[in-house]
Motif scaffolding. Sequence first.
Motif, PDB file in Angstrom:
ATOM      1  N   LYS A 109     -51.506   0.774  20.195  1.00  0.00           N
ATOM      2  CA  LYS A 109     -50.232   0.063  20.336  1.00  0.00           C
ATOM      3  C   LYS A 109     -49.195   1.007  19.654  1.00  0.00           C
ATOM      4  CE  LYS A 109     -51.821  -3.537  17.793  1.00  0.00           C
ATOM      5  NZ  LYS A 109     -53.347  -3.067  17.998  1.00  0.00           N
ATOM      6  N   THR A 110     -49.383   1.376  18.337  1.00  0.00           N
ATOM      7  CA  THR A 110     -48.302   2.121  17.835  1.00  0.00           C
ATOM      8  C   THR A 110     -47.868   3.461  18.390  1.00  0.00           C
ATOM      9  OG1 THR A 110     -49.034   1.256  15.596  1.00  0.00           O
ATOM     10  CG2 THR A 110     -47.757   3.263  15.442  1.00  0.00           C
ATOM     11  N   GLY A 111     -48.759   4.146  18.902  1.00  0.00           N
ATOM     12  CA  GLY A 111     -48.601   5.439  19.619  1.00  0.00           C
ATOM     13  C   GLY A 111     -47.737   5.033  20.995  1.00  0.00           C
ATOM     14  N   THR A 112     -47.962   4.203  21.816  1.00  0.00           N
ATOM     15  CA  THR A 112     -47.291   3.727  22.754  1.00  0.00           C
ATOM     16  C   THR A 112     -46.046   3.415  22.604  1.00  0.00           C
ATOM     17  OG1 THR A 112     -49.606   3.191  24.132  1.00  0.00           O
ATOM     18  CG2 THR A 112     -47.484   2.476  24.812  1.00  0.00           C
ATOM     19  N   LYS A 113     -45.736   2.385  21.461  1.00  0.00           N
ATOM     20  CA  LYS A 113     -44.655   1.883  20.909  1.00  0.00           C
ATOM     21  C   LYS A 113     -43.550   3.229  20.642  1.00  0.00           C
ATOM     22  CE  LYS A 113     -44.404   0.801  16.878  1.00  0.00           C
ATOM     23  NZ  LYS A 113     -43.966   1.498  15.538  1.00  0.00           N
ATOM     24  N   GLU A 114     -44.168   4.070  20.010  1.00  0.00           N
ATOM     25  CA  GLU A 114     -43.442   5.304  19.643  1.00  0.00           C
ATOM     26  C   GLU A 114     -43.089   5.999  20.767  1.00  0.00           C
ATOM     27  OE1 GLU A 114     -42.243   6.175  16.512  1.00  0.00           O
ATOM     28  OE2 GLU A 114     -42.800   4.184  15.778  1.00  0.00           O
ATOM     29  N   ALA A 115     -43.801   6.384  21.662  1.00  0.00           N
ATOM     30  CA  ALA A 115     -43.433   7.294  22.604  1.00  0.00           C
ATOM     31  C   ALA A 115     -42.304   6.600  23.733  1.00  0.00           C
ATOM     32  CB  ALA A 115     -44.999   7.372  23.654  1.00  0.00           C
ATOM     33  N   LEU A 116     -42.688   5.234  23.795  1.00  0.00           N
ATOM     34  CA  LEU A 116     -41.654   4.228  24.609  1.00  0.00           C
ATOM     35  C   LEU A 116     -40.444   4.548  23.952  1.00  0.00           C
ATOM     36  CD1 LEU A 116     -41.144   2.670  27.071  1.00  0.00           C
ATOM     37  CD2 LEU A 116     -42.011   0.635  25.861  1.00  0.00           C
ATOM     38  N   PHE A 117     -40.348   4.157  22.854  1.00  0.00           N
ATOM     39  CA  PHE A 117     -39.158   4.345  21.956  1.00  0.00           C
ATOM     40  C   PHE A 117     -38.303   5.624  22.130  1.00  0.00           C
ATOM     41  CE2 PHE A 117     -36.852   5.910  18.024  1.00  0.00           C
ATOM     42  CZ  PHE A 117     -35.861   5.287  18.330  1.00  0.00           C
ATOM     43  N   ALA A 118     -39.312   6.681  22.011  1.00  0.00           N
ATOM     44  CA  ALA A 118     -39.014   8.207  22.183  1.00  0.00           C
ATOM     45  C   ALA A 118     -38.174   8.391  23.448  1.00  0.00           C
ATOM     46  CB  ALA A 118     -39.606   9.219  21.978  1.00  0.00           C
ATOM     47  N   ALA A 119     -38.673   7.741  24.636  1.00  0.00           N
ATOM     48  CA  ALA A 119     -38.290   7.785  25.973  1.00  0.00           C
ATOM     49  C   ALA A 119     -36.964   7.158  26.220  1.00  0.00           C
ATOM     50  CB  ALA A 119     -39.274   7.368  26.831  1.00  0.00           C
ATOM     51  N   LEU A 120     -37.060   5.901  25.725  1.00  0.00           N
ATOM     52  CA  LEU A 120     -35.659   5.107  25.874  1.00  0.00           C
ATOM     53  C   LEU A 120     -34.637   5.431  24.963  1.00  0.00           C
ATOM     54  CD1 LEU A 120     -37.401   1.644  26.464  1.00  0.00           C
ATOM     55  CD2 LEU A 120     -36.510   3.011  28.341  1.00  0.00           C
ATOM     56  N   ASP A 121     -35.038   5.751  23.874  1.00  0.00           N
ATOM     57  CA  ASP A 121     -33.909   6.293  23.076  1.00  0.00           C
ATOM     58  C   ASP A 121     -33.322   7.660  23.325  1.00  0.00           C
ATOM     59  OD1 ASP A 121     -32.550   5.447  20.542  1.00  0.00           O
ATOM     60  OD2 ASP A 121     -33.246   7.816  20.004  1.00  0.00           O
ATOM     61  N   ARG A 122     -33.852   8.468  24.339  1.00  0.00           N
ATOM     62  CA  ARG A 122     -33.329   9.830  24.849  1.00  0.00           C
ATOM     63  C   ARG A 122     -32.492   9.207  25.695  1.00  0.00           C
ATOM     64  NH1 ARG A 122     -35.539  15.264  24.994  1.00  0.00           N
ATOM     65  NH2 ARG A 122     -34.235  16.343  26.451  1.00  0.00           N
ATOM     66  N   CYS A 123     -32.864   8.314  26.913  1.00  0.00           N
ATOM     67  CA  CYS A 123     -32.078   8.303  28.129  1.00  0.00           C
ATOM     68  C   CYS A 123     -30.934   7.367  27.488  1.00  0.00           C
ATOM     69  CB  CYS A 123     -32.880   7.576  29.104  1.00  0.00           C
ATOM     70  SG  CYS A 123     -33.243   5.710  28.729  1.00  0.00           S
ATOM     71  N   SER A 124     -30.882   6.579  26.545  1.00  0.00           N
ATOM     72  CA  SER A 124     -29.719   5.557  26.175  1.00  0.00           C
ATOM     73  C   SER A 124     -28.818   6.484  25.157  1.00  0.00           C
ATOM     74  CB  SER A 124     -30.363   4.412  25.737  1.00  0.00           C
ATOM     75  OG  SER A 124     -30.983   4.477  24.402  1.00  0.00           O
ATOM     76  N   ARG A 125     -28.922   7.537  24.787  1.00  0.00           N
ATOM     77  CA  ARG A 125     -28.543   8.410  23.602  1.00  0.00           C
ATOM     78  C   ARG A 125     -28.413   7.367  22.406  1.00  0.00           C
ATOM     79  NH1 ARG A 125     -25.778  12.654  26.434  1.00  0.00           N
ATOM     80  NH2 ARG A 125     -25.552  12.638  28.674  1.00  0.00           N
ATOM     81  N   GLY A 126     -29.403   7.450  22.020  1.00  0.00           N
ATOM     82  CA  GLY A 126     -29.571   6.580  20.781  1.00  0.00           C
ATOM     83  C   GLY A 126     -29.289   5.046  20.555  1.00  0.00           C
TER      84      GLY A 126
END
Length: 322
Positions: A109-126
Amino acid sequence: MTVLWTFEDLLAATGGTASGPFDVTGVAFDSREIGKGDLFFALKGAETDGHLFVDKAFANGAAGAIVSQAVPYPHILVADTMQALEALGHASRARTKAKIIGVTGSAGKTGTKEALFAALDRCSRGRAHRSVKSYNNHVGVPLSLARMPADCDFGVFEMGMNHAGEMRALSHIVRPDVAIITTIAPAHIEFFKDESGIADAKAEIFEGLVEGGTAILPADNVHYLRLRAAAEQYTNAILSFGFSADADVRVIDHLDSVHNSTLITAKVCDAILSFNLSQPGQHWIGNSMAVLAAVLAAGGDLASAGLAMAEMGGLAGRGARH
């Protein structure tokens, strides 16, 4: 500092009685985590009472507190501080236009959540938000929602349970646009008759899906068909992920690359994506497919997701090599 909750919004959400006006820039229930301008929730637990730490919270810079007994500081008085925290979580979900993703599963759960956040944070510019640490229970989930800025584009929330019915309650607070189950395994098996009971309890996450929401399921898991049947009661939009040739988002090929990373070629519905995954382990390869499926379902950018997973650092307390 940017205001997270105005006094008027806090009062409307909690329905309490105020000692005076104050705006807040953050939210916490642990006085040690309080920073300047934060809101302190004085929660009562089985072993301690948050009201004992009100002085410390304000010494650390709290702007106000949610309490169930009057204190000599700016506060909103409510009958039950836990109910008030849940109410603020509901208010946060109601005011946002962000795509909300809920992540659960027996592992990952935690790893997937962190990877998904990193992916979406990058494309949404923070402009992405996620639950920190493993704040995934009846306290951590509404707290994580209450901390979400109103102008986010994406919110990613880890959701955990160890008894039937707990996931249902969390899902109705989060109301995800996208709901992920990473895997089903015998974690907390002592509270269930067998693994199928765990699968049913995890599948309660689909009950909170918004209309038109997407369920994301582990195609390689032995309980896949059971999970799919549960999801189909709440949505027609279902994506499967994994190594299976039948998965909607699947691994086509993978090989070890430099610095313990893995070069992966994936089929994402009609698209083909090649990327480096910085995290080691077969389980990470499978869960990276869940990340891609969620990015697709949430309207994110797949190329940004691939770049983000290549650049992810190690997670605290897990995955380190010695």
